[in-house]
Design a protein around this motif. Sequence first.
Motif, PDB file in Angstrom:
ATOM      1  N   ARG A  68      -5.796  -7.613   0.838  1.00 37.59           N
ATOM      2  CA  ARG A  68      -5.471  -6.332   0.828  1.00 37.59           C
ATOM      3  C   ARG A  68      -5.994  -5.749   2.537  1.00 37.59           C
ATOM      4  O   ARG A  68      -6.988  -5.910   2.879  1.00 37.59           O
ATOM      5  CB  ARG A  68      -6.437  -5.419  -0.044  1.00 37.59           C
ATOM      6  CG  ARG A  68      -5.863  -5.148  -1.488  1.00 37.59           C
ATOM      7  CD  ARG A  68      -6.762  -4.226  -2.254  1.00 37.59           C
ATOM      8  NE  ARG A  68      -8.093  -4.831  -2.246  1.00 37.59           N
ATOM      9  CZ  ARG A  68      -9.186  -4.064  -2.550  1.00 37.59           C
ATOM     10  NH1 ARG A  68      -9.108  -2.823  -2.896  1.00 37.59           N
ATOM     11  NH2 ARG A  68     -10.397  -4.360  -2.476  1.00 37.59           N
ATOM     12  N   THR A  77     -10.538  -7.343   5.658  1.00 40.94           N
ATOM     13  CA  THR A  77     -10.044  -6.638   4.236  1.00 40.94           C
ATOM     14  C   THR A  77     -11.121  -6.254   3.451  1.00 40.94           C
ATOM     15  O   THR A  77     -12.222  -6.721   3.658  1.00 40.94           O
ATOM     16  CB  THR A  77      -9.380  -7.978   3.723  1.00 40.94           C
ATOM     17  OG1 THR A  77      -9.049  -7.577   2.261  1.00 40.94           O
ATOM     18  CG2 THR A  77     -10.209  -9.178   3.354  1.00 40.94           C
ATOM     19  N   ASP A 128     -11.225  -6.929   0.163  1.00 43.29           N
ATOM     20  CA  ASP A 128     -11.484  -7.954  -0.683  1.00 43.29           C
ATOM     21  C   ASP A 128     -12.419  -9.072  -0.554  1.00 43.29           C
ATOM     22  O   ASP A 128     -12.940  -9.290   0.521  1.00 43.29           O
ATOM     23  CB  ASP A 128     -10.001  -9.104  -0.833  1.00 43.29           C
ATOM     24  CG  ASP A 128      -8.684  -8.191  -1.268  1.00 43.29           C
ATOM     25  OD1 ASP A 128      -9.154  -7.217  -1.951  1.00 43.29           O
ATOM     26  OD2 ASP A 128      -7.910  -8.697  -1.267  1.00 43.29           O
ATOM     27  N   ASP A 179       1.094  -1.046   0.039  1.00 43.09           N
ATOM     28  CA  ASP A 179      -0.019   0.039   0.051  1.00 43.09           C
ATOM     29  C   ASP A 179       0.798   1.277  -0.088  1.00 43.09           C
ATOM     30  O   ASP A 179       2.064   1.335   0.139  1.00 43.09           O
ATOM     31  CB  ASP A 179      -0.990   0.025   1.206  1.00 43.09           C
ATOM     32  CG  ASP A 179      -2.006  -0.849   1.264  1.00 43.09           C
ATOM     33  OD1 ASP A 179      -2.400  -1.727   0.192  1.00 43.09           O
ATOM     34  OD2 ASP A 179      -2.444  -1.406   2.422  1.00 43.09           O
TER      35      ASP A 179
END
Length: 267
Positions: free
Chosen positions: A173, A141, A143, A56
């Motif tokens: 993520r 997350t 995701d 990130d």
Amino acid sequence: MRAYRVAYDGRPYNGFQRQPDVPTVEDALLDALERLGVRDRADGPPPGYAAAGRTDAGVSALAQTVAFEAPEWLSPSAFNGRLPDDVRVWASAAVGDDFHATHDAVERRYRYFLHAPDVDDRRARDTLAALCGEHDFHNLTPDGEGTVRVLDGSFTRDGPFLVVDLRAGGFPRQLVRRVVGLVAAVARGDAPPAKVDRVLGADEVDGPDGVAPAPAAPLVLTGVDYPGVTFDADPDAAADARAVFAALRAERRAAASVAGCVADRLP
């Protein structure tokens, strides 16, 4: 095919992966390869190109890994000759033609420096232990798939910091930063220990009851493992990288001292 270990200071970059109109680490790598004549901008990345993962914005790395069809002369030192100082290639390995830096990784490791001088270390340890093992981390997350993972973790106390180490085959993520955020919330008494079970449960936990990611800057990608691949450090490139990051450490210690001077002297 050749794989390269890359260290970088993530603070000046909007993450690893290329994005339009903002600086990223991948931009720096691919721009260097263009200047070296290893790839042409119109053709995109070199053949076989892939990276171990996408860090990130603000996240740093010791051992990000990229691989592609590289000429024999492209040593880490040669690569560094066209890179900005805060992105340093320091080791490389010959790999097979079917090697893929993303898919062939069997373990990724992250370290987070959590500033937590006054938390309950026992609560932090119990929370982290409850989060380890195989779980569906869908509440930790953004995701929507690939959220079932086997997580291993530990931490050590280093003065005012809890140094949290997390390992898994892969990370959705923000998983690392949200795990750290939950550990910090419980250890500080801002959330009850029972929140861990709720977050790991099947129901969606979001909004005010969700877990926000911890800040990105204290996070480092420290390792990526590939079966049967041994990276050879380039002595000159590794020495160069050590010098760059030692200078960054000194600069930030000085900045911390200045901020401390102001904070301590304010009425």
